[in-house]
Design an enzyme around this catalytic site. Structure first.
Site, PDB file in Angstrom:
ATOM      1  N   HIS A 135      -1.141   4.777   9.775  1.00 19.27           N
ATOM      2  CA  HIS A 135       0.224   5.324   9.889  1.00 19.27           C
ATOM      3  C   HIS A 135       0.166   6.652  10.643  1.00 19.27           C
ATOM      4  CE1 HIS A 135       0.042   2.671   6.369  1.00 19.27           C
ATOM      5  NE2 HIS A 135       1.316   2.426   6.543  1.00 19.27           N
TER       6      HIS A 135
ATOM      7  N   HIS B 162      10.711  -3.754   3.016  1.00 21.18           N
ATOM      8  CA  HIS B 162      11.104  -2.343   2.982  1.00 21.18           C
ATOM      9  C   HIS B 162      11.499  -1.853   4.361  1.00 21.18           C
ATOM     10  CE1 HIS B 162       6.795  -1.953   4.029  1.00 21.18           C
ATOM     11  NE2 HIS B 162       6.864  -0.642   4.136  1.00 21.18           N
TER      12      HIS B 162
ATOM     13  N   HIS C 165       0.830  -1.213   0.000  1.00 15.01           N
ATOM     14  CA  HIS C 165       0.000   0.000   0.000  1.00 15.01           C
ATOM     15  C   HIS C 165       0.872   1.275   0.000  1.00 15.01           C
ATOM     16  CE1 HIS C 165      -0.289  -0.785   4.637  1.00 15.01           C
ATOM     17  NE2 HIS C 165       0.754  -0.023   4.390  1.00 15.01           N
TER      18      HIS C 165
ATOM     19  N   GLU D 119       4.833  -5.509   8.297  1.00 18.73           N
ATOM     20  CA  GLU D 119       3.454  -5.305   7.821  1.00 18.73           C
ATOM     21  C   GLU D 119       2.871  -6.589   7.215  1.00 18.73           C
ATOM     22  OE1 GLU D 119       3.209  -0.568   6.644  1.00 18.73           O
ATOM     23  OE2 GLU D 119       3.456  -2.005   5.040  1.00 18.73           O
TER      24      GLU D 119
END
Ligand SMILES: [Fe+2]
Length: 284
Positions: free
Chosen positions: A59, A193, A12, A240
């Protein structure tokens, strides 16, 4: 009864949303990313689900360090796009499904998953980017959405195994809902990431591929990955991916892999995407 017919996993990445909103999808850098989702848009347009249960993480938009729910279920009628610092994304307001969401809250809590019920929540790129990738740029989203926000930002996030079992409980909750609904569940975030520190920019293609393979054919193997392995192999934000296991837990043990896409880079992350379908896809 309602039925979960398929699962979608997708990164996302916020820059994907910015590329859409700023009309940059046809630039050479971005074109390959969006091309990877063309089959997915056709697939979901044909399937026409009534509801998406969208597993994502906030977030620091709706929540902050003042309040950190591990699992937060959106039970509201509407969820506006969040302002993440440069104004809300120009996407439609997300329409919820309060009846299903409250039913799920009851089913999950009585099933001993102590989720948080949320009646007011703005939704950030974690939810809206997957919506854009799967549904394009409509004036109104063609499905109702039940958001499930998972804490993967502040340690300790839930384990992959807990997430997988929550997926199973979600399935049970959906199947005990009286309305005849076709439901698809999304797991979002990932892939490898890391956004900060000496390893910022880390990408691990081999780990990502193993994870995608495992998602289809050995999800139980993935449930045994400890947090430290996500951290080591997929970077600090790679954790995540535990959210993908909620999606996977809600599907059959054996699934059909409908589509897979992997691309590096998008912003400073790898983009991973997979569609898994129960058989038969649509109840007889
Ligand atoms: Fe994220």
């Amino acid at each position: 009864m309602a039925r979960i017919v398929a699962g979608v996993a997708t990164s996302h990445v916020p820059a994907i949303g910015a590329a859409i909103d700023n009309k940059r999808t046809h630039e050479p850098y971005w074109e390959p990313v969006f091309k990877g989702y063309e089959p997915s848009k056709r697939w979901i347009a044909e399937l026409k689900p009534d509801v998406v249960i969208l597993v994502y993480n906030d977030h620091a938009s709706a929540f902050s360090l003042e309040l950190i729910p591990t699992f937060a279920l959106g039970c509201a009628a509407e969820f506006p796009p969040a302002d993440e610092g440069w104004g809300p994304r120009p996407v439609p307001t997300v329409k919820g499904h309060p009846e299903l969401a409250w039913h799920l809250a009851q089913s999950l809590i009585l099933d001993e998953f102590d989720i948080t019920i949320v009646n007011r929540m703005a939704v950030d790129h974690g939810l809206t980017v997957p919506m854009s990738l799967m549904f394009g740029e409509p004036d109104a989203w063609p499905v109702n959405v039940v958001p499930l926000a998972v804490n993967v930002v502040q340690f300790p996030p839930p384990t992959g195994n807990r997430c997988y079992n929550l997926g199973k409980a979600i399935r049970k909750g959906v199947e005990s809902f009286g309305q005849d609904l076709t439901v698809v569940i999304f797991g979002t975030g990932g892939m490898s990431h890391q956004l900060q520190g000496p390893r910022a920019g880390l990408i691990n293609r081999a780990f990502d591929q193993r994870f995608l393979d495992g998602l289809t054919s050995d999800p139980l193997g993935l449930t045994r990955l400890p947090h430290v392995e996500y951290l080591r192999e997929a970077g600090s934000e790679g954790v995540e991916m535990v959210m993908w296991l909620i999606m996977r837990g809600a599907l059959d043990d054996q699934v059909e892999e409908v589509h897979r896409f992997y691309h590096v880079p998008a912003s400073n992350t790898a983009v991973g995407h997979i569609i898994l379908q129960n058989t038969p896809a649509v109840p007889a």
